[in-house]
Design a protein around this motif. Structure first.
Motif, short mmCIF file in Angstrom:
data_model
loop_
_atom_site.label_atom_id
_atom_site.label_comp_id
_atom_site.label_asym_id
_atom_site.label_seq_id
_atom_site.Cartn_x
_atom_site.Cartn_y
_atom_site.Cartn_z
N ASP A 70 0.82 -1.21 0.00
CA ASP A 70 0.00 0.00 0.00
C ASP A 70 0.86 1.26 0.00
OD1 ASP A 70 0.80 0.37 2.68
OD2 ASP A 70 -0.93 -0.69 3.46
N ILE A 71 0.20 2.39 -0.08
CA ILE A 71 0.91 3.66 -0.21
C ILE A 71 1.73 3.94 1.05
CG2 ILE A 71 0.57 6.16 -0.43
CD1 ILE A 71 -1.87 5.55 -2.17
N GLU A 72 1.18 3.59 2.22
CA GLU A 72 1.90 3.87 3.46
C GLU A 72 3.22 3.09 3.51
OE1 GLU A 72 -1.35 3.23 3.17
OE2 GLU A 72 -2.11 5.20 3.73
N GLU A 73 3.17 1.83 3.10
CA GLU A 73 4.43 1.06 3.07
C GLU A 73 5.43 1.69 2.11
OE1 GLU A 73 3.19 -3.59 4.05
OE2 GLU A 73 3.66 -3.02 2.00
N ASP A 94 -2.63 11.14 -2.56
CA ASP A 94 -1.64 12.21 -2.69
C ASP A 94 -0.20 11.69 -2.60
OD1 ASP A 94 -3.62 14.07 -3.07
OD2 ASP A 94 -3.72 14.64 -0.95
N GLY A 95 0.02 10.70 -1.73
CA GLY A 95 1.37 10.17 -1.54
C GLY A 95 1.99 9.65 -2.83
N ILE A 96 1.16 9.18 -3.74
CA ILE A 96 1.67 8.66 -5.01
C ILE A 96 2.47 9.73 -5.74
CG2 ILE A 96 0.95 7.93 -7.31
CD1 ILE A 96 -1.33 6.40 -5.96
N PHE A 97 1.95 10.95 -5.69
CA PHE A 97 2.59 12.04 -6.44
C PHE A 97 3.76 12.61 -5.65
CE2 PHE A 97 -1.76 11.41 -7.60
CZ PHE A 97 -1.69 11.33 -8.97
N GLU A 98 3.50 12.80 -4.35
CA GLU A 98 4.54 13.40 -3.52
C GLU A 98 5.77 12.52 -3.43
OE1 GLU A 98 4.76 15.03 1.06
OE2 GLU A 98 2.80 14.69 0.13
#
Ligand SMILES: *Cc1c(COP(=O)(O)O)cnc(C)c1O
Length: 363
Positions: free
Chosen positions: A59-62, A87-91
């Motif tokens: 997942d994004i958090e990992e 958002d994390g995907i882009f950041e």
């Protein structure tokens, strides 16, 4: 945790993939679930340094945790992403999977919001019936994905449900469905420059599913998925050690721990090991499992408690402070993850992921 074992396992997998005579596929090293319990941060950096083309997590958090640890390699996120904060995907420059129409819409909307062109991997469900676009409904679902102006399909992949069941016919069927899907994609406006399908078991058993990348997890940790046999020289990266904290005698007919299980036949010496189910030890070890003390196998007796377990050390000269090996080698004896998992009716994957957060990881 032996990081050199992890690096050497990756090199052994790469050597194996290079042995076929055709160009070797790249390795997407799977480090989900805290790198199968080994510690995502350290393992990911080791794998990146040893030649993994890409890392993958759930997942994004990992994935963000990997970036925070300093990973610069591309990171593939396997998870569904249809209801996540994206958002994390882009950041953090992550590579998401498009595995449902909902994920495609959410990713398209997020990419538009960030004015980004987002490179994704597209997942086809060839029979596992978990995530992915159904192989028999691609013309219905994919044109919308292809027409998403902010999404770019960098790769197409599938996942096998029965790669570790050597006689199961679904494996070959999934491969054929994937081939057909790949052939049909251009007619739906999707060019698939890169393809991948194989987890550890699949890459061991069939060169035809190597494609452009393979996605091993378990092999990198030095374990061959049961029941397959080892065809690559691997070393387990994880060993689990503790120390005896108390030794005591019990009389015939007495038990130990909750429920007073496994009543002693005669005078018995027990040793207390300060590790229990909170640390990932399985309750079913009681009366079945062993730990290594002084190079010998000592049976687990009594119940596995939250923080403690008792082992039978009758006739052995043990004292508090003596090393106990729960997984690993000692004095020529060894207890491997495959054996430990089989002994309690589970798979090595589960035991690895369960190694508790309270256990200190030493690299
Ligand atoms: C976990 C996972 C893998 C790795 O599986 P192993 O059996 O550990 O090699 C590969 N692909 C996907 C999609 C996964 O979820």
């Amino acid at each position: 945790m032996d990081l050199e074992a992890i690096r050497s396992n990756l090199r052994a997998v790469i050597d194996f993939l290079s042995s076929s005579g055709r160009p070797a596929p790249g390795v997407i090293a799977v480090v989900k679930a805290n790198a199968y319990g080994h510690g995502a941060h350290q393992v990911a950096l080791a794998l990146e340094g040893a030649g993994a083309a890409m890392l993958a997590c759930a997942d994004i958090e990992e994935a963000i945790a990997l970036r925070d640890a300093g990973v610069r390699a591309p990171i593939l996120v396997f998870g569904a992403l249809s209801v996540s904060n994206l958002d994390g995907i882009f950041e953090y420059d992550l590579t998401p999977t498009i595995s449902t129409p909902g994920a495609a819409r959410a990713l398209q909307a997020a990419a538009a919001r960030h004015s980004a062109r987002l490179r994704c991997h597209l997942k086809i469900d060839t029979g596992m019936n978990r995530l992915g676009f159904r192989h028999d409904n691609l013309p219905g679902a994919l044109p919308e994905v292809a027409a998403s102006p902010n999404l770019e399909i960098g790769a197409v992949y599938t996942h096998f449900a029965t790669a570790d069941l050597p006689d199961h016919p679904a494996f070959g069927l999934q491969r054929e469905r994937f081939e057909r899907a790949l052939a049909a994609l251009p007619s739906m406006g999707i060019q698939a420059p890169v393809r991948h399908a194989a987890n550890s078991a699949a890459l061991l058993r069939d060169e035809r599913v190597w494609y452009d990348f393979v996605r091993p997890g378990l092999l990198l940790y030095g374990i061959v998925p049961p029941p397959l046999a080892a065809t690559i020289p691997l070393r387990p990266a994880l060993s689990l050690h503790s120390r005896i904290v108390a030794v005591k005698g019990v009389r015939a007919g007495e038990g130990a721990g909750y429920g007073l299980l496994n009543l002693a036949d005669g005078a018995t010496t027990l040793a207390v090991v300060p590790a229990g189910y909170a640390d990932g030890l399985d309750l079913r070890l009681a009366g079945r499992g062993h730990m290594l003390v002084r190079g010998r196998r000592a049976p687990v007796v009594g119940s596995v408690c939250m923080d403690m377990t008792t082992i039978d050390v009758t006739g052995m000269d043990v004292k508090p402070g003596d090393e106990v090996v729960i997984i690993g080698e000692q004095g020529g004896e060894s207890i491997g993850m495959r054996e430990a998992a089989a002994g309690v009716g589970t798979i090595p994957y589960e035991l690895l992921c369960r190694v508790g957060t309270r256990i200190q990881r030493i690299y």
